[in-house]
Design a protein around this motif. Structure first.
Motif, PDB file in Angstrom:
ATOM      1  N   GLU A 183       0.826  -1.208   0.000  1.00 41.58           N
ATOM      2  CA  GLU A 183       0.000   0.000   0.000  1.00 41.58           C
ATOM      3  C   GLU A 183       0.860   1.258   0.000  1.00 41.58           C
ATOM      4  O   GLU A 183       1.966   1.267   0.549  1.00 41.58           O
ATOM      5  N   ARG A 184       0.295   2.308  -0.584  1.00 46.33           N
ATOM      6  CA  ARG A 184       0.784   3.657  -0.341  1.00 46.33           C
ATOM      7  C   ARG A 184      -0.020   4.238   0.821  1.00 46.33           C
ATOM      8  O   ARG A 184      -1.145   3.849   1.048  1.00 46.33           O
ATOM      9  N   ARG A 185       0.607   5.145   1.540  1.00 45.67           N
ATOM     10  CA  ARG A 185      -0.020   5.671   2.766  1.00 45.67           C
ATOM     11  C   ARG A 185      -0.437   4.510   3.668  1.00 45.67           C
ATOM     12  O   ARG A 185      -1.561   4.444   4.165  1.00 45.67           O
ATOM     13  N   ALA A 186       0.504   3.594   3.852  1.00 43.25           N
ATOM     14  CA  ALA A 186       0.215   2.390   4.640  1.00 43.25           C
ATOM     15  C   ALA A 186      -0.063   2.754   6.092  1.00 43.25           C
ATOM     16  O   ALA A 186       0.647   3.575   6.680  1.00 43.25           O
TER      17      ALA A 186
ATOM     18  N   LEU B 200       5.192   6.767   6.818  1.00 39.81           N
ATOM     19  CA  LEU B 200       6.012   7.876   7.299  1.00 39.81           C
ATOM     20  C   LEU B 200       7.284   7.382   7.965  1.00 39.81           C
ATOM     21  O   LEU B 200       8.378   7.858   7.665  1.00 39.81           O
ATOM     22  N   TYR B 201       7.165   6.381   8.885  1.00 40.80           N
ATOM     23  CA  TYR B 201       8.378   5.983   9.601  1.00 40.80           C
ATOM     24  C   TYR B 201       9.185   4.901   8.886  1.00 40.80           C
ATOM     25  O   TYR B 201      10.347   4.688   9.208  1.00 40.80           O
ATOM     26  N   LEU B 202       8.610   4.233   7.891  1.00 39.09           N
ATOM     27  CA  LEU B 202       9.388   3.234   7.147  1.00 39.09           C
ATOM     28  C   LEU B 202      10.017   3.812   5.882  1.00 39.09           C
ATOM     29  O   LEU B 202      11.123   3.414   5.501  1.00 39.09           O
ATOM     30  N   THR B 203       9.327   4.749   5.228  1.00 38.27           N
ATOM     31  CA  THR B 203       9.868   5.339   3.995  1.00 38.27           C
ATOM     32  C   THR B 203      10.165   6.824   4.164  1.00 38.27           C
ATOM     33  O   THR B 203      10.711   7.442   3.250  1.00 38.27           O
ATOM     34  N   HIS B 204       9.794   7.370   5.329  1.00 37.98           N
ATOM     35  CA  HIS B 204       9.968   8.799   5.619  1.00 37.98           C
ATOM     36  C   HIS B 204       9.220   9.667   4.599  1.00 37.98           C
ATOM     37  O   HIS B 204       9.658  10.760   4.254  1.00 37.98           O
ATOM     38  N   SER B 205       8.100   9.136   4.133  1.00 41.37           N
ATOM     39  CA  SER B 205       7.213   9.866   3.243  1.00 41.37           C
ATOM     40  C   SER B 205       5.783   9.392   3.488  1.00 41.37           C
ATOM     41  O   SER B 205       5.533   8.180   3.538  1.00 41.37           O
ATOM     42  N   LEU B 206       4.846  10.330   3.636  1.00 41.33           N
ATOM     43  CA  LEU B 206       3.455   9.943   3.861  1.00 41.33           C
ATOM     44  C   LEU B 206       2.877   9.183   2.673  1.00 41.33           C
ATOM     45  O   LEU B 206       1.952   8.387   2.824  1.00 41.33           O
ATOM     46  N   ASP B 207       3.452   9.407   1.491  1.00 37.82           N
ATOM     47  CA  ASP B 207       2.941   8.758   0.286  1.00 37.82           C
ATOM     48  C   ASP B 207       3.791   7.554  -0.115  1.00 37.82           C
ATOM     49  O   ASP B 207       3.639   7.009  -1.196  1.00 37.82           O
ATOM     50  N   GLY B 208       4.705   7.140   0.770  1.00 35.96           N
ATOM     51  CA  GLY B 208       5.606   6.043   0.442  1.00 35.96           C
ATOM     52  C   GLY B 208       4.898   4.710   0.341  1.00 35.96           C
ATOM     53  O   GLY B 208       3.909   4.445   1.033  1.00 35.96           O
TER      54      GLY B 208
ATOM     55  N   ILE C 214      -3.471   3.829  12.543  1.00 38.03           N
ATOM     56  CA  ILE C 214      -3.272   5.248  12.236  1.00 38.03           C
ATOM     57  C   ILE C 214      -2.958   5.339  10.744  1.00 38.03           C
ATOM     58  O   ILE C 214      -1.902   4.871  10.299  1.00 38.03           O
ATOM     59  N   PRO C 215      -3.832   5.926   9.938  1.00 38.91           N
ATOM     60  CA  PRO C 215      -3.612   5.956   8.479  1.00 38.91           C
ATOM     61  C   PRO C 215      -2.306   6.662   8.103  1.00 38.91           C
ATOM     62  O   PRO C 215      -1.973   7.723   8.634  1.00 38.91           O
ATOM     63  N   GLY C 216      -1.551   6.046   7.202  1.00 35.14           N
ATOM     64  CA  GLY C 216      -0.357   6.662   6.635  1.00 35.14           C
ATOM     65  C   GLY C 216       0.871   6.674   7.517  1.00 35.14           C
ATOM     66  O   GLY C 216       1.966   7.014   7.040  1.00 35.14           O
ATOM     67  N   PHE C 217       0.734   6.288   8.776  1.00 34.32           N
ATOM     68  CA  PHE C 217       1.846   6.448   9.715  1.00 34.32           C
ATOM     69  C   PHE C 217       2.981   5.471   9.421  1.00 34.32           C
ATOM     70  O   PHE C 217       4.159   5.808   9.567  1.00 34.32           O
ATOM     71  N   ALA C 218       2.669   4.247   8.994  1.00 35.02           N
ATOM     72  CA  ALA C 218       3.719   3.270   8.682  1.00 35.02           C
ATOM     73  C   ALA C 218       4.562   3.741   7.498  1.00 35.02           C
ATOM     74  O   ALA C 218       5.781   3.573   7.486  1.00 35.02           O
TER      75      ALA C 218
END
Length: 480
Positions: free
Chosen positions: A266-269, A296-304, A290-294
């Motif tokens: 997923e994106r925004r996992a 953020l901390y795994l790819t350092h991007s909300l859209d990763g 929490i939407p999108g949080f994974a």
């Protein structure tokens, strides 16, 4: 009926898990405690404050017992390599054999060479030389962690080797093997966890005695130093853990997917806080996320984009996904509680009420075993998340087991369970007996023997008195 009985592989895995969990508890405590003892003795030499020596001697007795249990519990690991995991030992011995040999030749010899001086030599060799011995023992524990984690990290992210015609892993670059991609992160994460484990135990013991005597100076020292460690190091551990998680995502993506409970790419996992992974259905049920949080901390991007388990062959998924998922949450949850304890202690320290808040002391007592539980959960994530491989991606666990019958493994497992619970149960009970004893002025450590006396030279009365009570100057006098 035979299908319901555990196989030799299942029993061998359980036996290794049982023994390594028992073993890991003690080094996780003694690595940090050895450094804590070095700091206490250094503070005593620097300040001439006798309470530091009393606190040092109090914890030296505990260190001696815990260190001995750590050594004994570790002896059986090599035994199991030879009996239950002989294929693994044969395939990996060119790499792991030298690494474990270096651990013995450097760390273990260093610890063994100076441990006796540390435990029994304060009255014989003098304070400064004794402090050197304490520092060498502390350095030895860290050096031991270095080599053990280098070996285990190579199993997680193998590098610097080639595969021989007989299937053995042949070293090509020892720097590549030792400093494999996950080693720096795992070493920092594990050693920091050991320091926090020690801080939680020391803080709990100090808080326990403060609840009984708020003016106990030695208990105040224990509690204050432990709370400084929680306040400073626990947030650092969160940052180190984040770096370690990103490294694992790049090199062991199936482990991270199991930790996160992600089956779909997923994106925004989302970051799934709670749920129940169902590997058969390929979904985590009852999610609270929490939407999108994974992302953020795994790819350092909300859209990763975060890869889920379905992006990989199912026969490479961790064997027990719920175990990995929940062990990770236990570790993180306890880490957050440690940060909370440290922050609260800072606030109360600023208000000058660190020693006058019984509710904080009770919180610290309750957090006493949290470090041991957290490192056990973290180790479970590391090892269960690497399955179904012993050497990640290269050697399967099913291909590593020795050709040994299940009844033989079951017999040795039963013997281990009985002996471990009797021997280490008694050792842990004795540790709690030592914890319950209030630290006092003139604290007695292990027997120190008589001060050194040579022709024409005797220790000054002040030196002997300082070593006994920690109150007098340490200059020696030469008799005419």
């Amino acid at each position: 009926m035979s299908d319901l009985l555990p196989s030799a592989l299942d029993l061998a895995r359980f036996q290794f898990a049982f023994t390594v969990v028992w073993h890991f508890l003690f080094p996780a405590f003694t690595i940090g405690l050895a450094s804590y003892l070095a700091v206490l003795e250094g503070l005593w030499l620097w300040t001439d404050r006798g309470a530091y020596l009393d606190t040092y001697r109090y914890w030296l007795k505990i260190f001696a017992v815990a260190f001995a249990m750590g050594v004994v519990s570790g002896l059986v690991m090599s035994y199991q390599f030879g009996t239950n995991w002989s294929v693994f030992a044969d395939r990996t011995s060119p790499v792991l054999g030298p690494l474990l040999g270096y651990e013995v030749l450097t760390a273990f010899f260093l610890e063994a060479g100076f441990l006796g001086v540390m435990l029994f030599g304060l009255g014989r060799v003098g304070p400064r030389l004794h402090f050197v011995a304490t520092c060498f023992v502390a350095g030895g524990t860290l050096l031991s962690a270095f080599w053990i984690l280098a070996a285990n990290s190579w199993m997680q992210t193998p590098a610097g080797h080639a595969t021989g015609p007989d299937g053995q892993f042949i070293p090509e670059s020892w720097l590549g093997i030792i400093f494999n991609p996950s080693f720096p992160y795992r070493f920092a994460h594990t050693v920091t966890a050991a320091y926090l484990t020690t801080a939680m135990i020391v803080g709990a013991v100090g808080a326990w005695h403060l609840l009984r005597d708020r003016m106990n100076e030695r208990a105040r020292i224990m509690f204050s130093m432990a709370m400084w460690m929680a306040a400073i190091v626990a947030p650092m551990q969160l940052l180190i853990g984040d770096l370690h998680g990103v490294n694992s995502y790049h090199h062991q993506p199936t482990k991270v997917a199991a930790m996160e409970g992600h089956f779909e790419t997923e994106r925004r996992a989302p970051s799934i806080l709670f749920g129940m992974p169902d590997a058969d259905a390929g979904v985590t049920r009852g999610q609270i996320a929490i939407p999108g949080f994974a992302s953020l901390y795994l790819t350092h991007s909300l859209d990763g984009e975060v890869k889920g388990l379905k992006a990989f062959p199912k026969d490479t998924w961790p064997t027990n996904i719920p175990l990995v998922f929940w062990a990770f949450r236990i570790m993180v949850g306890l880490g957050i509680l440690m940060i909370a304890l440290g922050v609260v202690s800072l606030i109360l320290r600023w208000r000058d009420s660190l020693y006058d808040s019984p509710w904080l002391h009770r919180f610290a007592v309750a957090m006493g075993p949290s470090g041991l539980v957290a490192v056990t959960a973290g180790w479970t994530v590391t090892e269960a998340g690497r399955q179904p491989f012993t050497v990640y991606g290269l050697l399967r666990t099913a291909d590593s087991v020795a050709p040994i019958a299940a009844p033989a493994v079951a017999a040795s497992l039963a013997a281990f369970v009985v002996v471990y619970f009797v021997v280490f149960g008694a050792g842990i009970a004795y540790l709690f007996h030592l914890f319950r004893q209030a630290p006092e002025a003139g604290e007695h450590g292990p027997p120190q023997g008589q001060p050194v006396r040579t022709a024409g030279i005797t220790p000054a009365p002040g030196l002997v008195n300082r070593e006994t009570h920690g109150a007098e100057p340490r200059q020696a006098r030469i008799r005419p």
